[in-house]
Design a protein around this motif. Structure first.
Motif, PDB file in Angstrom:
ATOM      1  N   GLU A 513       0.816  -1.221   0.000  1.00  0.00           N
ATOM      2  CA  GLU A 513       0.000   0.000   0.000  1.00  0.00           C
ATOM      3  C   GLU A 513       0.848   1.268   0.000  1.00  0.00           C
ATOM      4  O   GLU A 513       0.294   2.369  -0.031  1.00  0.00           O
ATOM      5  N   GLY A 514       2.148   1.143   0.042  1.00  0.00           N
ATOM      6  CA  GLY A 514       3.011   2.308  -0.106  1.00  0.00           C
ATOM      7  C   GLY A 514       3.558   2.900   1.179  1.00  0.00           C
ATOM      8  O   GLY A 514       4.190   3.968   1.152  1.00  0.00           O
ATOM      9  N   ILE A 515       3.354   2.246   2.314  1.00  0.00           N
ATOM     10  CA  ILE A 515       3.923   2.735   3.569  1.00  0.00           C
ATOM     11  C   ILE A 515       5.420   2.468   3.565  1.00  0.00           C
ATOM     12  O   ILE A 515       5.873   1.358   3.279  1.00  0.00           O
ATOM     13  N   ASP A 516       6.200   3.473   3.882  1.00  0.00           N
ATOM     14  CA  ASP A 516       7.656   3.358   3.920  1.00  0.00           C
ATOM     15  C   ASP A 516       8.066   2.857   5.301  1.00  0.00           C
ATOM     16  O   ASP A 516       7.901   3.564   6.307  1.00  0.00           O
ATOM     17  N   LEU A 517       8.588   1.642   5.364  1.00  0.00           N
ATOM     18  CA  LEU A 517       8.974   1.033   6.636  1.00  0.00           C
ATOM     19  C   LEU A 517      10.457   1.232   6.882  1.00  0.00           C
ATOM     20  O   LEU A 517      11.300   0.877   6.049  1.00  0.00           O
ATOM     21  N   ILE A 518      10.775   1.812   8.036  1.00  0.00           N
ATOM     22  CA  ILE A 518      12.163   1.947   8.479  1.00  0.00           C
ATOM     23  C   ILE A 518      12.296   1.097   9.734  1.00  0.00           C
ATOM     24  O   ILE A 518      11.863   1.495  10.827  1.00  0.00           O
ATOM     25  N   LEU A 519      12.870  -0.105   9.598  1.00  0.00           N
ATOM     26  CA  LEU A 519      12.922  -1.077  10.688  1.00  0.00           C
ATOM     27  C   LEU A 519      14.328  -1.155  11.261  1.00  0.00           C
ATOM     28  O   LEU A 519      15.308  -0.721  10.644  1.00  0.00           O
ATOM     29  N   ASN A 520      14.415  -1.736  12.454  1.00  0.00           N
ATOM     30  CA  ASN A 520      15.695  -1.821  13.163  1.00  0.00           C
ATOM     31  C   ASN A 520      16.348  -0.447  13.269  1.00  0.00           C
ATOM     32  O   ASN A 520      17.557  -0.292  13.100  1.00  0.00           O
ATOM     33  N   ALA A 521      15.520   0.559  13.560  1.00  0.00           N
ATOM     34  CA  ALA A 521      16.020   1.934  13.596  1.00  0.00           C
ATOM     35  C   ALA A 521      15.679   2.577  14.940  1.00  0.00           C
ATOM     36  O   ALA A 521      14.643   2.289  15.537  1.00  0.00           O
ATOM     37  N   ARG A 522      16.569   3.478  15.375  1.00  0.00           N
ATOM     38  CA  ARG A 522      16.363   4.177  16.642  1.00  0.00           C
ATOM     39  C   ARG A 522      16.468   5.677  16.405  1.00  0.00           C
ATOM     40  O   ARG A 522      17.513   6.154  15.940  1.00  0.00           O
ATOM     41  N   PRO A 523      15.392   6.445  16.706  1.00  0.00           N
ATOM     42  CA  PRO A 523      15.463   7.899  16.513  1.00  0.00           C
ATOM     43  C   PRO A 523      16.471   8.515  17.477  1.00  0.00           C
ATOM     44  O   PRO A 523      16.532   8.139  18.653  1.00  0.00           O
ATOM     45  N   THR A 524      17.256   9.480  16.976  1.00  0.00           N
ATOM     46  CA  THR A 524      18.303  10.089  17.802  1.00  0.00           C
ATOM     47  C   THR A 524      18.042  11.559  18.103  1.00  0.00           C
ATOM     48  O   THR A 524      18.371  12.039  19.185  1.00  0.00           O
ATOM     49  N   ARG A 525      17.450  12.288  17.150  1.00  0.00           N
ATOM     50  CA  ARG A 525      17.165  13.696  17.395  1.00  0.00           C
ATOM     51  C   ARG A 525      16.196  14.214  16.346  1.00  0.00           C
ATOM     52  O   ARG A 525      15.990  13.577  15.306  1.00  0.00           O
ATOM     53  N   VAL A 526      15.607  15.379  16.650  1.00  0.00           N
ATOM     54  CA  VAL A 526      14.660  16.017  15.739  1.00  0.00           C
ATOM     55  C   VAL A 526      15.016  17.489  15.661  1.00  0.00           C
ATOM     56  O   VAL A 526      15.315  18.123  16.682  1.00  0.00           O
ATOM     57  N   THR A 527      14.984  18.028  14.453  1.00  0.00           N
ATOM     58  CA  THR A 527      15.224  19.466  14.276  1.00  0.00           C
ATOM     59  C   THR A 527      14.137  20.050  13.392  1.00  0.00           C
ATOM     60  O   THR A 527      13.517  19.345  12.590  1.00  0.00           O
ATOM     61  N   GLN A 528      13.903  21.338  13.545  1.00  0.00           N
ATOM     62  CA  GLN A 528      12.951  22.040  12.692  1.00  0.00           C
ATOM     63  C   GLN A 528      13.666  22.566  11.452  1.00  0.00           C
ATOM     64  O   GLN A 528      14.811  23.020  11.514  1.00  0.00           O
ATOM     65  N   THR A 529      12.965  22.483  10.331  1.00  0.00           N
ATOM     66  CA  THR A 529      13.500  22.983   9.073  1.00  0.00           C
ATOM     67  C   THR A 529      12.494  23.937   8.447  1.00  0.00           C
ATOM     68  O   THR A 529      11.355  24.057   8.924  1.00  0.00           O
ATOM     69  N   ASP A 530      12.921  24.583   7.368  1.00  0.00           N
ATOM     70  CA  ASP A 530      12.008  25.495   6.677  1.00  0.00           C
ATOM     71  C   ASP A 530      10.817  24.747   6.086  1.00  0.00           C
ATOM     72  O   ASP A 530       9.717  25.292   5.990  1.00  0.00           O
ATOM     73  N   ALA A 531      11.035  23.495   5.708  1.00  0.00           N
ATOM     74  CA  ALA A 531       9.977  22.728   5.051  1.00  0.00           C
ATOM     75  C   ALA A 531       9.235  21.797   5.999  1.00  0.00           C
ATOM     76  O   ALA A 531       8.287  21.125   5.594  1.00  0.00           O
ATOM     77  N   GLY A 532       9.657  21.707   7.251  1.00  0.00           N
ATOM     78  CA  GLY A 532       8.982  20.803   8.181  1.00  0.00           C
ATOM     79  C   GLY A 532       9.861  20.424   9.344  1.00  0.00           C
ATOM     80  O   GLY A 532      10.436  21.291  10.021  1.00  0.00           O
ATOM     81  N   LYS A 533      10.027  19.108   9.536  1.00  0.00           N
ATOM     82  CA  LYS A 533      10.796  18.586  10.664  1.00  0.00           C
ATOM     83  C   LYS A 533      11.721  17.493  10.159  1.00  0.00           C
ATOM     84  O   LYS A 533      11.279  16.591   9.436  1.00  0.00           O
ATOM     85  N   ALA A 534      12.963  17.576  10.554  1.00  0.00           N
ATOM     86  CA  ALA A 534      13.944  16.562  10.167  1.00  0.00           C
ATOM     87  C   ALA A 534      14.116  15.583  11.321  1.00  0.00           C
ATOM     88  O   ALA A 534      14.441  15.987  12.447  1.00  0.00           O
ATOM     89  N   VAL A 535      13.890  14.311  11.028  1.00  0.00           N
ATOM     90  CA  VAL A 535      14.025  13.257  12.036  1.00  0.00           C
ATOM     91  C   VAL A 535      15.281  12.457  11.719  1.00  0.00           C
ATOM     92  O   VAL A 535      15.410  11.882  10.627  1.00  0.00           O
ATOM     93  N   TYR A 536      16.201  12.436  12.660  1.00  0.00           N
ATOM     94  CA  TYR A 536      17.439  11.688  12.500  1.00  0.00           C
ATOM     95  C   TYR A 536      17.306  10.351  13.237  1.00  0.00           C
ATOM     96  O   TYR A 536      16.765  10.288  14.355  1.00  0.00           O
ATOM     97  N   PHE A 537      17.802   9.296  12.608  1.00  0.00           N
ATOM     98  CA  PHE A 537      17.706   7.966  13.209  1.00  0.00           C
ATOM     99  C   PHE A 537      18.954   7.169  12.881  1.00  0.00           C
ATOM    100  O   PHE A 537      19.642   7.420  11.890  1.00  0.00           O
TER     101      PHE A 537
END
Length: 767
Positions: A513-537
Motif C-alpha cells: 500500500e506504499g507505507i515506507d517502513l524503516i525497521l531496526n532503527a532508533r530515533p536520535t534527534r529532531v530538528t525544525q527545518t524550513d519545510a517541516g521537521k527533520a528526524v534523525y535515526f
C-alpha cells in the motif's frame, strides 16, 4: 477559590452589594451583649439570693443529694444528660454542680454528663435530620459554604466554640450534628475544650455560693470571675479572626464557562466538540454535596471507572465518581471511538481503489475529503458521548465530582475542596501516551493520540514512531487517506509481539500500500527545518535523516499515577514507565480498602479488559468476592486491514513456556466466502494441547478477525475442545467457517492408522 480573592463573599448579612466591611466592624457585629447579659443575670441572682436566703436553701439541697449516697451524683448526671438532649440551658446545671458537689467532683460529673449528652444530641441530629436538611437546603450557596467549612475545619470550629463560655451549647450540639463534622472529632474536641469552661463555671460558682452560704458576698471574687470570662471570650475571638474561621467559603463547582479547565485535544471548537464537552465535562457543572460515607469512590471516569460506578450504583451502593478531565476517558475521546471512525473511512477509500477488480468503475476525480473525514469522526464521537455523560451518571444515582482528586488518608480523598469518606475506593485513572526523550522532539512538536484527532488539514508527510498496535492502525489509516506515511520501528518487523505469521502478512500489505517502513532503527534527534521537521535515526550503525510535516508518537503508554497523593492512602506504585499501581490477583492495592482497575494497573491496555477488571472489582470490593484477574481469558485485536486477533497462547508464547502443543491452520484462500469477498489474505490458527483437543489459544488474521475471535474465546471460557467447534454448524458461506474447518483438521488427526484399519474391516463387514 480562597475567600481572599472574593471579598464580597465575606460580607455580613445586610451589607450593601459591592461594599466590603472592615474586619474591625465585623468584630463589632459579633455581639458583646452576651457578657453584659451575664453580668446582669449574676447581679439579679445575687440580689434574689440575699432576699430569699438562697445560700441556706442550697446548703439544704446539697445535704439531701449527699444523703442519697452514690445515687446522688448519678441522679444529677442523668438529669444533666436529659437536659442537654432536650436543649435546656446547660450553664444552669453546670453552675449548680459547683454549688452542690464542690469543684473537684462537680468538674468530673459535668465533664462526663455534658460529653454524653452532647454526643447523643449530635447523633440524633446526624441520623434523623441531616439528610432532610440537605435535601431542603443543599442547593443554597450559604449552606454549601457552611457545610464545607465545618468539614474542612471541624476540629477548630468545635474547639473554638467550646472554648467560648458564652456560646449556646444546647443549639451547638444539634447544629453540628447537621454538618459533616466527623463524630469522633466532635466528641474528642467537645470533651477537651469544654473543660476550661466547666472549670470556670464550676469553680467560680462553688466559690460564690460558699460565700453566700456564709452570709457574705465577695464582689472581688465576682469581678475576677467576670474578668476571666471576658479574657477567654476576647482570646477566642482573636484566634478566630487570625485563623480565618469566620470567612465564608464559596460554593463548589464551576460557576461559569471561564472557570472550567481547558482540555487538550478538543479542537477545533465546532458544534460537535461543544456537544462533546457539554456531555463529558459541562462548563456549568456544580459538584454535589458529598454523602456522609460512600460504599465506593471511583477515581477516573474512563471505561473501568464508568463500569465500576454504574454497576455499583445499579446494585444499590452509594457511589461517588471523580474525574479531572473528560468523562469517557481515552476510549471515547482519544482512543477507540475516534480511531475506529477514521479507520472505517480509510477502508472505504481502499475499497474504492480496488473497486475495478470487482467490476465496479469509480468516476475519475473521486478523492478523500480529509476535513470531512475528521468532521464525521467528531460528529459520531459527540453522539456516542451521551452514554458517558455526567448528567446520565447523575441520573443513575452516582455523585459525579469534576475536579482533581487527591487522597488525604487511607479512607478519604479530597476533590474541589471537599472531602469524600469511603468504605472502598477504586483507582481507575488510566494511562497516557509515552513522550520519548528524543532531543529536539519537544521543540519541534509532535502528535499523540490526544492531539492527532484534532487535525483538520491532511499532513502531506507523516512519520509514525512505533510499530505496535496504535502505530500500525494509524499508519495504515492515514496512508489510505492520502498521506505519505513513514513508519519507524526499533524491531526487525512491525507488530513484534504478535504471531510472526500474522505480523509478516500485515507487513506485506503495508509495503504493497506504499507505507515506507524503516525497521531496526532508533530515533536520535529532531530538528525544525524550513519545510517541516527533520528526524534523525540510527540504522545499521549509521545515522540517517528524513524530512516530514508531522510526527505521530505511537510508542506505548504510561500509567497516570501523578497527582493522586497515593502515599497518603498507603498505596504503592511504580511511576514513569513502570507498572503503575501495584495490585494483587484480586486487583487489591497495598491498602486493602482500595482497588485498581484498567490501564492504571494492568499490563495490557485494552478497553474490554478495563471493563472486565471493573466487574471483578465490584464483586470483590462490595460483596466479599474472590474473583481473580488470572482466571480471565482475554482476547485482543489490532484493527489493521486485515485485522489481527489473538486469544490465549500464540506459537511463540507456547514455545517460550515449554508447552507441548499441536497447531491447526486454515488459510482464508481455502474458504469460499473469503474468496468471493476478495479477502484471501489471512488465516485461522488454533493451538491445542498435545494429544488433546483442549484449546490453548488462537490467532485469526482476517478483515473482521475481531468479530471471529469471540467464537474461540467462548469455547475456551466454556472449556469446550476443538472437536466441539468442529461440530458447530455455520451458515454458508461465511468466513467463520474457517474455525470449523480447523476443527475438522484436528478430528482427522484422531484417525490413526490402526483406527483406520479397524474401520476398513468394520465397513467391509457391513457391505
Amino acid at each position: 477559590m480562597d475567600t481572599a480573592d472574593n471579598p464580597q463573599s465575606m460580607q455580613p448579612e445586610g451589607a450593601a452589594d459591592g461594599q466590603a466591611v472592615p474586619e474591625e466592624e465585623q468584630a463589632q457585629t459579633v455581639g458583646w451583649w452576651r457578657p453584659v447579659l451575664l453580668l446582669g443575670l449574676l447581679v439579679l441572682v445575687l440580689i434574689l439570693a440575699r432576699v430569699f436566703g438562697l445560700g441556706d436553701k442550697l446548703g439544704d439541697l446539697r445535704d439531701w443529694i449527699r444523703g442519697l449516697g452514690p445515687l446522688g451524683p448519678l441522679f444529677f448526671m442523668v438529669i444533666y444528660v436529659i437536659a442537654t438532649v432536650t436543649a435546656l440551658p446547660g450553664s444552669v446545671f453546670t453552675i449548680a454542680a459547683g454549688a452542690l458537689f464542690g469543684s473537684v467532683l462537680g468538674v468530673i460529673l459535668v465533664s462526663i454528663a455534658a460529653t454524653i449528652g452532647a454526643s447523643l444530641a449530635f447523633l440524633i441530629a446526624r441520623y434523623f435530620a441531616r439528610q432532610a436538611v440537605v435535601n431542603w437546603l443543599g442547593h443554597h450557596e450559604k449552606f454549601q459554604r457552611l457545610d464545607r467549612l465545618t468539614e474542612e475545619r471541624g476540629a477548630i470550629i468545635v474547639a473554638l466554640t467550646r472554648l467560648t463560655p458564652l456560646f449556646p451549647f444546647n443549639f451547638l450540639n444539634y447544629g453540628l450534628g447537621l454538618t459533616r463534622v466527623h463524630f469522633g472529632t466532635y466528641v474528642f474536641w467537645s470533651w477537651l475544650c469544654m473543660l476550661p469552661g466547666i472549670l470556670l463555671y464550676v469553680v467560680g460558682s462553688d466559690a460564690i455560693f460558699r460565700a453566700l452560704a456564709q452570709g457574705r458576698v465577695s464582689w472581688l471574687l465576682i469581678i475576677v470571675f467576670l474578668a476571666v470570662l471576658f479574657s477567654v471570650v476576647v482570646t477566642v475571638r482573636w484566634v478566630n479572626r487570625r485563623l480565618g474561621i469566620t470567612r465564608k467559603y464559596p460554593a463548589a463547582g464551576f460557576q461559569d464557562a471561564a472557570d472550567a479547565p481547558a482540555f487538550q485535544g478538543l479542537s477545533p471548537p465546532d458544534e460537535h466538540n461543544r456537544e462533546l464537552a457539554a456531555n463529558v465535562h459541562p462548563a456549568d457543572w456544580v459538584n454535589p454535596e458529598p454523602a456522609l460515607d460512600y460504599n465506593l469512590v471511583v477515581i477516573g471516569a474512563g471505561t473501568a471507572g464508568l463500569v465500576c460506578a454504574a454497576g455499583a450504583a445499579g446494585l444499590g451502593a452509594k457511589v461517588a465518581l471523580v474525574e479531572r478531565r473528560l468523562m469517557g476517558g481515552d476510549c471515547l475521546n482519544y482512543g477507540c471511538v475516534p480511531s475506529k471512525a477514521i479507520i472505517r473511512s480509510s477502508r472505504v477509500s481502499a475499497d474504492l481503489r480496488r473497486a475495478g477488480s470487482f467490476g465496479v468503475q469509480v468516476p475519475e476525480g473521486a478523492a478523500v475529503d480529509f476535513p470531512a473525514v475528521m468532521e464525521r469522526m467528531r460528529r459520531l464521537r459527540a453522539g456516542l458521548s451521551r452514554h458517558d455523560a455526567a448528567r446520565r451518571f447523575r441520573d443513575l444515582g452516582v455523585d459525579v465530582f469534576l475536579g482533581q482528586g487527591r487522597f488525604t488518608g487511607p479512607d478519604t480523598m479530597k476533590v474541589d475542596g471537599r472531602t469524600l469518606h469511603f468504605k472502598k475506593a477504586v483507582i481507575a485513572t488510566g494511562a497516557r501516551a509515552v513522550h520519548p526523550a528524543i532531543p529536539g522532539l519537544a521543540e519541534a512538536g509532535c502528535l499523540t493520540n490526544e492531539t492527532v484527532f484534532s487535525l483538520t488539514t491532511k499532513p502531506r508527510r507523516l512519520l509514525v514512531m512505533g510499530g505496535g498496535p496504535l502505530g500500525c492502525e494509524m499508519a495504515q489509516a492515514f496512508q489510505r487517506l492520502g498521506c505519505q506515511v513513514i513508519l519507524l520501528h526499533k524491531h526487525a518487523r512491525i507488530m513484534n509481539r504478535e504471531d510472526p505469521d500474522a505480523a509478516d502478512l500485515v507487513q506485506q500489505v503495508f509495503v504493497r500500500e506504499g507505507i515506507d517502513l524503516i525497521l531496526n532503527a532508533r530515533p536520535t534527534r529532531v530538528t525544525q527545518t524550513d519545510a517541516g521537521k527533520a528526524v534523525y535515526f540510527e540504522q545499521n550503525g549509521r545515522e540517517q535523516s528524513i524530512e516530514v510535516d508531522e510526527i505521530l508518537i505511537g510508542a506505548g503508554r504510561v500509567p497516570n499515577v501523578e497527582g493522586l497523593n497515593l502515599e497518603a492512602a498507603g498505596v504503592k506504585y511504580e511511576g514513569g514507565q513502570g507498572r503503575g499501581v501495584l495490585v494483587n490477583d484480586r486487583l487489591q492495592t497495598t491498602n486493602p480498602h482500595i482497588y485498581a482497575a484498567g490501564d492504571i494497573c494492568l499490563p495490557f491496555k485494552f478497553t474490554h479488559l478495563a471493563d472486565a477488571s471493573a466487574r471483578i472489582v465490584i464483586r470483590n470490593a462490595l460483596f466479599f468476592g474472590r474473583q481473580k484477574l488470572s482466571d480471565l481469558i482475554i482476547p485482543w485485536c489490532t484493527y489493521t486491514d486485515p485485522e489481527v486477533a489473538q486469544v490465549g497462547l500464540s506459537e511463540p508464547a507456547a514455545q517460550k513456556e515449554g508447552v507441548a502443543y499441536q497447531v491447526f491452520v486454515k488459510p482464508l484462500r481455502e474458504v469460499d466466502r473469503a474468496v468471493l469477498d476478495g479477502e484471501e489474505e489471512g488465516f485461522v490458527k488454533i493451538l491445542v494441547k498435545k494429544d488433546s483437543d483442549k484449546i490453548l489459544g488462537a490467532t485469526i488474521v482476517a478483515r473482521h478477525a475481531g468479530e471471529m475471535i469471540s467464537e474461540v474465546t467462548c469455547a475456551m471460557v466454556g472449556k469446550m475442545g476443538l472437536s466441539t467447534l468442529a461440530s458447530v454448524i455455520h451458515p454458508y458461506p461465511t468466513q467463520a467457517e474457517a474455525i470449523r474447518a480447523a476443527g475438522d483438521r484436528y478430528n482427522r488427526t484422531r484417525l490413526t492408522r490402526f483406527r483406520k484399519k479397524l474401520l476398513d474391516h468394520f465397513l467391509a463387514w457391513r457391505r
